[in-house]
Design an enzyme around this catalytic site. Structure first.
Site, PDB file in Angstrom:
ATOM      1  N   ARG A 114       0.818  -1.216   0.000  1.00  0.00           N
ATOM      2  CA  ARG A 114       0.000   0.000   0.000  1.00  0.00           C
ATOM      3  C   ARG A 114       0.853   1.268   0.000  1.00  0.00           C
ATOM      4  O   ARG A 114       0.591   2.201  -0.737  1.00  0.00           O
ATOM      5  CB  ARG A 114      -0.924   0.009   1.208  1.00  0.00           C
TER       6      ARG A 114
ATOM      7  N   GLU B 194     -11.806 -11.001  -4.602  1.00  0.00           N
ATOM      8  CA  GLU B 194     -11.663 -10.020  -5.699  1.00  0.00           C
ATOM      9  C   GLU B 194     -11.105 -10.687  -6.949  1.00  0.00           C
ATOM     10  O   GLU B 194     -11.602 -10.487  -8.058  1.00  0.00           O
ATOM     11  CB  GLU B 194     -10.710  -8.888  -5.267  1.00  0.00           C
TER      12      GLU B 194
END
Length: 1196
Positions: free
Chosen positions: A36, A98
């Protein structure tokens, strides 16, 4: 569309229309704990900086065991999914959910881009390494079905191509990888983005050309007339590529903004938007090294819209932008662009189909017109001539208007142009200087459609040598166009020019230029005309009335062009048209005088021709031009053709620039003045000046001399000094061997008995009407000879050496009655004329080898009995009046197609066309096999021509119908009718006979016939017709002809009307009907082909000046898609099923028997040949009411 876009990310995503753009372009899937704050954050910023809309979850939606509706929607709407596979990715069940959803959407077109970040891609494919531990853990804690699905998705993503980022051992840095990934995303989005925005029509091809230019050039110019769509096109390109640049800006209306704000203000604003910082420069050009250096570091895309001066491009500083930058400049001026860009794209107008679509989007808010308004819409689109601005303005103005308002608006357009369009176009005119404005208006009113060089010479005299540069400038400014060196302009530009002249005064007598018949008539008969009138041009259809004072008051008159509205001039030669006085006064400013049927006996005693450039008085009553010596330095053309009463030509010694002197058919002309001093003379024509006895004195350098049928009986030896002579026509003998430059020699009716000694470089030779009896074998030396005319000579045969003339294309031997054998011609011969000769046979061996032959004429060859082995692709076969002819055959009857180069020629407007003529009129002795072969060849031609017409068109073009005016005999008036959009073709076959051919399944003894059609076949493929008519030609002095009005009804009830003309392309000079009074016609043209139209009925109404005995229609269907794919169909059963008859039996032949015995017995020389077996596979013929109608050609 938006007028500008900044470099901010919010606006840079505008390359997708808002109505079509997905919510997210890219979905980013990653394990937050791993990347991230490192790689993922850097990639996200790079994507957003390029204006790409990225879905980036901040963990707010990741709650529970199921994907939230918002996440599911984000994945579904994204065009690209980027998956950053890191070490801990598989440990997250959320990431695997996902991934599983993404891989499902990948099967529906979503692009998946995997990034293998510090992991081994093989571990992903095989679920090895740390990934095995993660999946083992899921297997224990998660539902088995979920884990199974995750494993499958994980393995699939591991098989995809992506980026393998391995850390310090990589040969690339992470920023380099990120740049590579971003470029891939941009390229993919550009390729996936819609090519046609909601409000744009017909720009895809032009946009593709500009994008191609941008790949290899830094600066591109887009040029075109006002309202043609330069800005729209530039914006479409900008929107497609802008996200691939660091910064981008669309600076619209440069010309207008600079006029209002000044160049410095516009430049500072421009640089501020590009650099994202307020910038102010105090100097005319950018001199600050700091700003230059900042610009050099920027890779930018800019559009400078509507630039009208080179200085604007330079002062905006675009040359300082960094490597990889792209600059697009739009302008109406090519010269501005030439000095500022690398390549120029000239925008073209929309074709008829796109014009109608664009108009419909504004007039109906849909792609096509409402059915009741289609004809009116076509009329508006035709008026606009493909100019987008006019189509938009008119469409918006007519939106939701009643039909009556439409009709009124169209009527208004004839006299009052659309102000918004005129104002836009007039911007270019207002930017011209005084000379350019005047020259533009001269071309508008007088010279549209004329040779550029010709107009330049005339206008150079008016404007003191300034015309050539001015015309070039007008072309650069897109106000004029030069197609094939002819001056043209868009119709709306011409309308604008007319409007400018109209605005000079409401009174035509006070305007500078007159071209309307009513205005010219008023001015010439009125003594209140003023000196404002500078030019007059008008087609005349009746004698004009003149006021003696009219010309006297037009002291500034420079241009007169009065010409007949029709070719037939007889009605103009009346007592009312001829005046016994002179015109009184013609302006000394007159530069151009072209007055056909000039009614006065002279140009006036006071006329001074010092400014005259061209004088053309064809068919005039003139007897004497002027008296005394005159200053003629500007005179270039003197054309007195058919001035029968002209007695003499005045002294021309001062006409040192005279290039053409034309005095053909001046019967009373007795003598010419000396022409020796006319050093510019190139062309001298004196044909049929029968009272001209003395050979004229002439300079030694002109190119063309015509002395045909003059009174000159002897040509002096000095003619050999004309070393630059290219074309010579004589009626008396002379030694011409020295004229090595001579290319065209015409000795028509010259009194010679032996073939003349001629120079070797001739390309055309005519000895027609002479007493020549033989051709020497030395003719082989004329290796450049292309046309040989020996009509009406006493020649008996040609030497064998004639075959060595490889350049020979055309030979005329008509009326050489001593010729009894068909000669051996060169293999590349294209046209043979042997009418009224004594030949008895044309054998297969002598003609079948002539592979380039297009036309064969053997009319009135009374002894001719057989024509054997004719090439099937002959464009014209003329054998009318061969009353002994019995046998006709064709070789290679079943070849696939005609030669491609042979099918179409191009007319003067560069439009392809083809006319086929097969005439066997009054060949009363033709046997059954001969008729069979002629008709079979005719139908083969129809097939081959149809096939190539389809190959040359698209379905959209083929469906397009163009409305035109045609004469309707039923109401004795002009009526609207349609033309198809195929290339223009016509086929005409003319035979002796009194019965309709059996191949025409629908027959009637009346003058009309109706045919039911299959709407499924006509909607999905191509529908075609061919017509056959039998006419009783008794007591007719010319071959009979007919006309046909065809009406096609659609499933919705619409009716489309077409007209077909059945007249022979040329009429024989005599009537040859002693053997019979009936004639058969087969006619086919491009209007008999209709594609993808749901027609249910066709009605045909025939009319002829002779008695119609019976009429017939042949209907066929074709699979056009297969032809366009160029599928080569074989004779096997699978192929034959593609084309079916209406009964779908597959048993009946279209053109008769083709048994093995027929094939074995085929010999072109015996006149019998089998029918073309393969035709049934290309054409599916409607059967009509008679079961055996298509079984073949039966006896008459």
């Amino acid at each position: 569309m938006a007028s500008s876009s900044s470099s901010s990310s919010s606006s840079s995503s505008s390359f997708l229309s808002s109505s079509l753009r997905p919510e997210h372009q890219v979905f980013l899937s990653f394990r937050g704990e791993d990347t991230r704050r490192t790689f993922t954050s850097h990639l996200l910023k790079a994507l957003k900086d390029r204006g790409i809309n990225v879905f980036f979850d901040e963990e707010k939606l990741k709650k529970g065991e199921k994907l939230s509706p918002a996440l599911l929607q984000a994945i579904a709407e994204s065009q690209i999914a980027i998956i950053i596979l890191s070490k801990g990715y598989a440990a997250s069940s959320w990431c695997l959910r996902e991934l599983s959803e993404i891989m499902e959407w990948s099967t529906k077109g979503q692009l998946v881009l995997p990034i293998f970040y510090h992991i081994d891609p093989s571990h992903v494919r095989k679920r090895g390494g740390n990934f095995k531990k993660s999946f083992d853990k899921h297997q224990r804690k998660k539902p088995a079905d979920d884990v199974k699905r995750w494993k499958g998705a994980f393995a699939k993503v591991g098989e995809l191509d992506g980026w393998h980022i391995v850390g310090n051992s990589s040969n690339k840095s992470e920023p380099e990888y990120i740049e590579e990934i971003v470029q891939k995303v941009i390229e993919t989005l550009n390729s996936k983005s819609p090519s046609d925005y909601e409000e744009l029509v017909g720009i895809d091809d032009q946009k593709a050309k500009i994008l191609s230019l941008l790949r290899t050039h830094r600066a591109i110019g887009i040029c075109g007339m006002g309202g043609i769509g330069k800005t729209t096109l530039a914006e479409a390109v900008y929107n497609e590529v802008s996200s691939g640049f660091d910064d981008h800006y669309f600076l619209q209306n440069v010309r207008e903004k600079i006029a209002k704000q000044g160049i410095e203000s516009v430049r500072d604003e421009f640089l501020c938007r590009v650099l994202n910082q307020k910038t102010q420069i105090d100097t005319p050009f950018i001199s600050s090294n700091v700003i230059k250096e900042r610009l050099r570091r920027r890779r930018v895309l800019v559009v400078l819209d509507d630039v009208d001066h080179l200085d604007q491009i330079e002062r905006l500083g675009v040359k300082h932008f960094g490597p990889g930058s792209k600059i697009i400049v739009t302008s109406r001026d090519k010269q501005v662009l030439r000095n500022g860009v690398d390549q120029i794209h000239v925008v073209t107008t929309l074709n008829e189909d796109y014009s109608l679509k664009l108009f419909s989007k504004y007039a109906f808010k849909q792609e096509n017109p409402v059915a009741d308004f289609r004809d009116l819409s076509n009329m508006v689109a035709k008026y606009a001539r493909g100019l987008p601005l006019a189509l938009k303005v008119l469409g918006a103005a007519l939106y939701r208007k009643h039909k009556g308002d439409w009709v009124s608006k169209l009527g208004k357009l004839k006299n009052y142009p659309v102000e918004e369009v005129v104002d836009n176009l007039k911007i270019s005119f207002d930017g011209l200087d005084k000379v350019e404005r005047n020259i533009f208006l001269d071309v508008v009113c007088f010279f549209k459609g004329e040779s550029r060089e010709h107009v330049t010479k005339i206008l150079d005299s008016w404007y003191k040598g300034a015309a050539r540069y001015a015309i070039t400038d007008l072309v650069d400014k897109c106000l004029l166009d030069t197609s094939e060196e002819i001056l043209w302009m868009h119709d709306l530009l011409q309308e604008m020019g007319w409007n400018i002249v109209f605005e000079e005064s409401d009174d035509p007598r006070k305007r500078s230029r007159l071209w309307r018949r009513e205005d010219v008539s008023l001015v010439l008969k009125d003594d209140k005309v003023t000196d404002s009138v500078k030019g007059i041009s008008c087609a005349i259809d009746k004698p004009l009335q003149f006021c003696p004072a009219a010309f006297k008051k037009m002291t500034n008159l420079r241009f007169i062009k009065l010409y007949p509205v029709c070719i037939n001039l007889a009605h103009l030669f009346s007592d009312d048209w001829v005046f016994n006085h002179d015109p009184g006064f013609l302006s000394d400013e007159l530069c151009y005088l072209h007055w056909d049927c000039y009614p006065f006996k002279s140009l006036g005693s006071n006329f001074c021709p010092k400014n005259l450039v061209e004088l053309r008085l064809q068919h005039g009553e003139i007897e004497l031009l002027w008296s005394g010596d005159q200053i003629l330095e500007n005179l270039r053309v003197l054309d007195l053709n058919c001035c029968f009463k002209l007695r003499e030509i005045p002294n021309l010694s001062s006409a040192i620039n005279l290039e053409e002197l034309v005095c053909d058919c001046c019967f009373n002309l007795v003598e010419l003045p000396s022409l020796k001093r006319l050093t510019s003379l190139k062309r001298l024509r004196l044909s049929y000046c029968r009272n001209l006895k003395k050979f004229p004195e002439f300079p030694s350098h002109f190119n063309e001399l015509d002395l045909t049928s003059t009174g000159i009986e002897e040509v002096p030896d000095s003619i050999g000094d004309l070393l630059q002579l290219r074309r010579l026509s004589l009626s008396c003998s002379s030694n011409l061997s020295k004229l090595e430059s001579l290319a065209d020699l015409d000795l028509l009716e010259c009194q010679i008995t032996e073939f003349p000694a001629i120079p070797r470089n001739l390309s055309k030779l005519c000895v027609a009407g002479t007493r020549v009896e033989g051709v020497p074998s030395s003719i082989r030396c004329l290796d450049k000879l292309q046309v040989l005319n020996m009509r009406s000579t006493r020649i008996q045969n040609l030497p064998s050496s004639i075959v060595e003339l490889d350049a020979l294309k055309v030979i005329y031997l008509s009326d050489c009655t001593s010729i009894t054998n068909f000669p051996n011609f060169p293999e590349k011969i294209e046209e043979i004329y042997m009418d009224n000769t004594s030949i008895e046979e044309v054998s297969s061996s002598s003609i079948s080898r002539l592979k380039s032959l297009k036309k064969l004429e053997v009319k009135r060859c009374q002894r001719l009995k057989s024509l054997l082995g004719l090439p099937p692709f002959l464009q014209e076969i003329e054998a009318g009046g061969c009353t002994s002819l019995q046998t006709v055959s064709f070789t290679e009857q079943y070849q696939i197609t005609f030669p491609q180069h042979d099918l179409f020629v191009f007319d003067s407007f560069s439009k392809p066309k083809r006319h086929d003529s097969i005439v066997f009129e009054n060949c009363v002795k033709l046997n059954r096999d001969a008729i069979n072969n002629i008709v079979a060849n005719t139908l083969l031609r129809i097939e081959c021509i149809t096939k190539q017409l389809v190959e040359r068109s698209t379905v959209e073009l083929a469906k397009e119908l163009v409305e035109e005016e045609h004469y309707d005999w039923k109401v004795n008036d002009k009526r609207k009718a349609y033309e198809t959009s195929y290339c223009k073709v016509k086929l005409f076959c003319f035979l002796h006979g009194c019965q309709i051919l059996k191949q025409f399944q629908h027959q009637s003894r009346d003058s009309s016939i109706a045919v039911e059609l299959d709407p499924d076949k006509s909607s999905s493929g191509l529908l075609g017709f061919a017509l056959c008519v039998v006419v009783n030609s008794h007591e007719m002095g010319l071959p009979p002809s007919f006309s046909c009005k065809c009406q096609l009804k659609t499933t919705s009830g619409d009716c489309h009307t077409f007209f077909h003309n059945g007249s022979p392309p040329s009429f024989p000079r005599k009537n040859y009907h002693e053997g019979g009074d009936h004639a058969q016609f087969i006619v086919f043209d491009h209007n008999m082909l209709h594609e993808a139209m749901p027609y249910v009925e066709a009605s045909f109404q025939f009319q002829s000046g002779a008695q119609l005995d019976c009429v017939g229609v042949r209907v066929f269907y074709m699979d056009a898609d297969i032809i366009r794919r160029k599928v080569q169909l074989s004779d096997d059963a699978e192929s034959s099923e593609i084309f079916q008859t209406e009964e779908d039996t597959g048993q009946t032949r279209c053109f008769g028997s083709d048994s093995e015995e027929d094939q074995r017995n085929f010999n072109p020389d015996n006149g019998h040949e089998p029918e073309p077996k393969r035709l049934k596979y290309f054409l599916s013929f409607d059967r009509g009411p008679t079961n055996d109608a298509a079984k073949g050609i039966l006896p008459m």
